[in-house]
Design an enzyme around this catalytic site. Structure first.
Site, short mmCIF file in Angstrom:
data_model
loop_
_atom_site.label_atom_id
_atom_site.label_comp_id
_atom_site.label_asym_id
_atom_site.label_seq_id
_atom_site.Cartn_x
_atom_site.Cartn_y
_atom_site.Cartn_z
N HIS A 346 0.80 -1.23 0.00
CA HIS A 346 0.00 0.00 0.00
C HIS A 346 0.82 1.27 0.00
CE1 HIS A 346 -4.00 -1.83 0.85
NE2 HIS A 346 -3.26 -2.76 1.44
N LYS A 534 -8.30 13.88 4.49
CA LYS A 534 -7.41 12.71 4.44
C LYS A 534 -6.40 12.86 5.57
CE LYS A 534 -6.33 13.95 0.14
NZ LYS A 534 -6.40 12.73 -0.65
N ARG A 535 -5.63 11.80 5.84
CA ARG A 535 -4.57 11.92 6.85
C ARG A 535 -3.67 13.10 6.52
NH1 ARG A 535 -0.81 7.53 6.53
NH2 ARG A 535 -1.66 7.26 4.46
N LYS A 540 0.94 14.44 0.85
CA LYS A 540 -0.42 14.76 0.39
C LYS A 540 -0.61 16.25 0.12
CE LYS A 540 -2.43 10.80 2.87
NZ LYS A 540 -3.11 9.97 1.84
N THR A 642 -8.51 6.66 -1.96
CA THR A 642 -9.87 6.11 -2.10
C THR A 642 -10.90 7.21 -1.83
OG1 THR A 642 -9.55 5.29 0.15
CG2 THR A 642 -9.47 3.65 -1.62
N LYS A 646 -14.72 8.39 -3.53
CA LYS A 646 -15.94 8.73 -2.80
C LYS A 646 -16.47 10.09 -3.25
CE LYS A 646 -13.96 5.99 0.86
NZ LYS A 646 -13.05 6.00 2.02
C1 26V Z 1 2.32 5.24 6.80
C2 26V Z 1 3.27 6.00 7.42
C3 26V Z 1 3.54 5.78 8.85
C4 26V Z 1 4.80 6.43 9.35
C5 26V Z 1 5.00 7.79 8.76
C6 26V Z 1 5.00 7.79 7.28
C7 26V Z 1 3.94 6.97 6.69
C8 26V Z 1 3.60 7.16 5.38
C9 26V Z 1 2.64 6.41 4.78
C10 26V Z 1 2.01 5.43 5.48
C11 26V Z 1 1.00 4.65 4.75
C12 26V Z 1 0.98 3.21 5.08
C13 26V Z 1 0.13 2.43 4.15
C14 26V Z 1 -1.16 3.11 3.78
O1 26V Z 1 -1.96 3.47 4.59
N1 26V Z 1 -1.37 3.25 2.49
C15 26V Z 1 -2.58 3.80 1.89
O2 26V Z 1 -3.38 2.71 1.46
C16 26V Z 1 -4.58 3.12 0.82
C17 26V Z 1 -5.37 1.87 0.50
O3 26V Z 1 -4.70 1.10 -0.43
C18 26V Z 1 -4.25 3.92 -0.43
O4 26V Z 1 -5.46 4.35 -1.03
C19 26V Z 1 -3.40 5.14 -0.07
O5 26V Z 1 -3.00 5.80 -1.25
C20 26V Z 1 -2.18 4.68 0.72
O6 26V Z 1 -1.45 5.80 1.22
#
Ligand code: 26V
Length: 802
Positions: A346, A534-535, A540, A642, A646
């Site tokens: 992901h 979003k987060r 982003k 996603t 929506k």
């Molecule tokens: C997590 C973290 C945690 C530590 C700090 C940096 C950081 C950066 C990114 C993430 C994302 C972890 C995985 C995630 O949540 N991916 C998301 O998954 C969604 C479903 O597939 C997708 O639509 C998003 O684009 C993707 O960011």
């Protein structure tokens, strides 16, 4: 009990007295909510049992979706809708003077996730059950979900979330199905007639207790299971320090994603991961054994899907069960494991790829570490055969290297399928991030573009639009969302477009009222609702949005002839508690909002609102009321997104970069119905590889940029003791890693186009309609059918069941 209004009210009143021990007169809304929940669960339970029985009788292959996150939100209305009893219940309650919407307020969001990854898992659960596919979820029953966000003086403050305070009416605790999960201790090898056997001794054992939630499909009798594990102390701990044991144990399912910047947090995170997979696999194997004499055909009847690398210990754990408990050879166990596990990636962000220091991993999970070590050695041997002498490659690809266990490498090596979540993301995995693995295992890589459940994100959250669609094209689209395409027949129908307009206005008015009530800020429903929810993360680029708002404000202040269509900018975002920069951005949004919203000279043109505590239930109110969907990540960084889907499904137009699923949205709606700007992924990656970008040049050569960047630190938005210096520095001193300044001018241009398009209402409505009409592809039903066909090899049990 739900066949008609009268029967419903009669049963409801009976149950209310029985479950709450109160008369109707004395009862509260919470009692009503609780009673209704229990009635629904009861109603579902016979189909739940039947579904499980038929799965067993037919020996259907079962897929288990292992995920550290499930962002479910509220379930009351969702369940009513899927069961097709929402009208009976709503009308029945009305007779008793109860509003269903008031009862919905009583339910807490189940927020067992951070963002897209967790919400995707929840959408998938809905699609699996609706398509009558034998697929279940396995997760953790965190006592506290994602923190509750308060904004105090513009800053984010985190409060522990309390979703279980009043109990969770949908869950069933199954204490008799608890399993033990061991940590720490040591491994002893014994020679049993020439065969090495391993025993895990002196372990600290934690009891995993399952709580099952029924997953009700839409208009079907299929009820799948989401099993959430809770950590409890075992009755007979061998430990000396009983208080410490209790604390350590209960902490495992206490919080979602504890801060893992220190070793203590890291251990806990790894414990959670092993806890989830070990408990899940033990219970899956236990029920499998009731049907099958041996595990030699396990992979033919069971699929284990790992949602990102968090559950990747499923690979060594299954190996352990097969070898240590079933007595299989390494080769047989490896064959079964690598035909059971499939994996979704992901993210390509380096900082999000999981690595565990051996010094933590080995003592906590001694037997699992041995197995990972063996997997690594055999894999490195294979590489050596394929690339003799190429030490560099082996070092790069090894699962354990430099005292770290690389979870993504383990996931690729130990699974039969590796998928990305949007076409461009999968290409980047294949051609760049995972290219070396792609060369060794090309057959494993495949794409599954994400989707969302249109049942929650359109039918449930936007009932007015749903009715209009039904009036226009009937209801076929509900089961086959690709039929939404037929809405294109109404492109020239001004009466239909007028209704589309009225619905959006109604939804905007509702949101405006809510904003007024929550924040005191008055926003004009006739302005463009321009939304980024979003987060919060640097990639982003909420910052790009903010700088553009500052630019607009400057124009309005400086140039009385400056024309713009009135805008309301809405933000919703949680920043991870330890993410300093992200928190600064929240403060920045609130700081500029304060100044702009209090400046009477611009109040008919510009408003900025930060919506506190963004979560699933708030999202359901936002998407239907949005005009513009901000999808402005640095190209190549957003795996899919996603939220973009929506928004589209609710008729908002995307303003975005060529990133993630935006690209596929563009392909589906056509170039004329989307606003694209900025660098391409190719260009971004070339900059990273070859250099050539100097943010300071953009600062010097573009006075619009200079002005807004200077305003971050010159006190223009209030004297704040260098509050925003870190943001300023990220742009100029650290060379703007996410190309905010590089894309700024292109973004302004695209925003101008948005304003122009909106001013032509007829044109805008046609564009909006085209978005709704082409959103069917982005239903998670399509996504899940592709997983079922191409990865899991499972098919609908409709008709086969019962
Ligand atoms: C997590 C973290 C945690 C530590 C700090 C940096 C950081 C950066 C990114 C993430 C994302 C972890 C995985 C995630 O949540 N991916 C998301 O998954 C969604 C479903 O597939 C997708 O639509 C998003 O684009 C993707 O960011």
């Amino acid at each position: 009990m739900f066949s008609n209004k009268e029967m419903f009210t009669e049963t409801f009143l009976q149950r209310l007295e029985m479950t709450c021990g109160k008369s109707f007169q004395e009862s509260t809304k919470r009692d009503h909510y609780h009673t209704l929940g229990i009635m629904i669960r009861e109603y579902v339970s016979s189909n739940w049992i039947k579904t499980n029985e038929s799965y067993r009788a037919e020996k259907e292959k079962q897929v288990y979706y292992l995920s550290i996150e499930f962002l479910l939100g509220k379930l009351l209305r969702h369940n009513l809708l899927n069961l097709g009893i929402d009208d009976v219940v709503e009308e029945g309650l009305k007779e008793l003077g109860i509003e269903l919407s008031d009862l919905e307020e009583m339910e807490a969001d189940a927020a067992l996730g951070n963002g897209g990854l967790g919400r995707l898992a929840a959408c998938f659960m809905d699609s699996l059950a609706t398509l009558d596919l034998p697929g279940h979820g396995c997760g953790i029953r965190y006592k506290h979900g994602l923190f509750e966000q308060k904004i105090v003086d513009g800053y984010q403050v985190e409060l522990p979330e309390q979703w279980l305070r009043h109990g969770h009416v949908w869950e069933v605790r199954k204490a008799d199905l608890a399993v033990d999960v061991p940590f720490w201790g040591r491994v002893e090898a014994i020679n049993n007639n020439g065969k090495l056997e391993f025993r895990h001794l002196e372990a600290e054992t934690v009891m995993a207790v399952p709580y099952d939630l029924p997953v009700v499909g839409y208009q079907t009798d299929t009820v799948n299971t989401l099993r959430l594990w809770s950590a409890e102390t075992t009755p007979y701990p061998i430990n000396r320090d009983i208080m410490k044991y209790k604390r350590d144990t209960e902490l495992i399912s206490e919080f979602l994603y504890p801060d893992d910047t220190h070793d203590e947090g890291k251990i806990l995170r790894l414990k959670q991961q092993y806890f989830l997979v070990s408990a899940s696999i033990r219970s899956i194997v236990r029920s499998y054994r009731k049907q099958h004499a041996s595990l030699i055909d396990f992979h033919k009847y069971v699929g284990l899907h790992i949602n990102d690398t968090h559950p990747v210990l499923a690979i060594p754990e299954l190996m352990r069960v097969l070898i240590d408990e079933e007595g299989m050879s390494w080769e047989d166990a490896w064959h079964i494991t690598t035909n059971t596990i499939s994996y979704t990636n992901h993210t390509t962000l380096a900082e999000a790829l999981e690595k565990w220091p051996v010094r933590i991993f080995q003592p906590l999970l001694p037997r699992i570490f041995m197995i990972v070590n063996e997997i690594n050695e055999r894999f490195c041997q294979d590489l050596w055969t394929q690339y003799p002498g190429d030490w560099r490659k082996i070092e790069d690809m090894a699962i354990i290297a430099h005292d770290q266990v690389k979870m993504a490498h383990l996931a690729i090596v130990g699974s039969y399928s590796v998928n990305g979540v949007a076409a461009i993301h999968t290409e980047i995995l294949k051609q760049r991030e995972m290219n070396q693995f792609y060369q060794v295992f090309p057959e494993k890589f495949n794409n599954k573009t994400n989707g969302i459940t249109h049942r929650r994100w359109l039918i449930k959250s936007n009932p007015k639009l749903t009715s209009l669609i039904n009036e226009g094209i009937g209801t076929k689209w509900v089961n086959h969302p690709e039929h939404l395409k037929e809405l294109q027949f109404f492109q020239q129908d001004s009466a239909f477009l007028e209704q589309l307009y009225e619905i959006k206005q109604d939804n905007k008015k509702s949101l405006a009222e809510k904003i007024k009530a929550k924040t005191g800020i008055v926003v004009d429903p006739l302005s463009i609702f321009d939304v980024q929810v979003k987060r919060l993360h640097a990639y982003k680029r909420q910052l790009l949005n903010v700088l553009h708002i500052m630019y607009l404000y400057n124009r309005l202040k400086e140039d009385s002839s400056f024309q713009m269509y009135p805008r309301t900018f809405l933000f919703g975002a949680k920043a991870s508690p330890g993410y300093y920069y992200a928190k600064k951005i929240i403060k920045l949004i609130n700081t500029i909002a304060e100044k702009i919203n209090n400046d009477k000279t611009v109040s008919d043109k510009l408003k900025v609102v930060f919506l506190e505590n963004y979560r699933v239930s708030l999202a359901e109110e936002i998407f239907p009321a949005s005009d513009v969907s901000e999808q402005i990540s640095t190209a190549s960084k957003e795996a899919s997104g996603t939220g973009n889907m929506k928004f589209m499904m609710n008729g908002a137009l995307t303003l975005g970069t060529l990133d993630g699923a935006n690209i596929e949205i563009k392909e589906h709606v056509g170039d004329d119905n989307i606003f694209i700007f900025g660098l391409t992924a190719e260009e971004v990656m070339n900059y990273y590889q070859y250099g050539g970008y100097t943010s300071v040049d953009y600062y010097h050569h573009d006075k619009r940029i200079r002005q807004v960047v200077d305003q971050l630190t010159n006190g223009y938005f209030g004297d704040l003791d260098n509050e925003f210096e870190p943001i300023h520095d990220s742009l100029l001193m650290e060379n703007d890693q996410y190309f905010v300044l590089r894309d700024f001018s292109s973004y302004i241009e695209a925003q101008r186009e948005v304003g122009k398009a909106y001013a032509d209402q007829n044109r805008w409505l046609k564009m909006s309609l085209a978005n709704i009409a082409n959103s069917g592809f982005f239903s998670s039903d399509r996504t899940i059918q592709q997983y079922a066909d191409d990865i899991w090899n499972i098919s609908s049990v409709k008709g086969k069941v019962r």
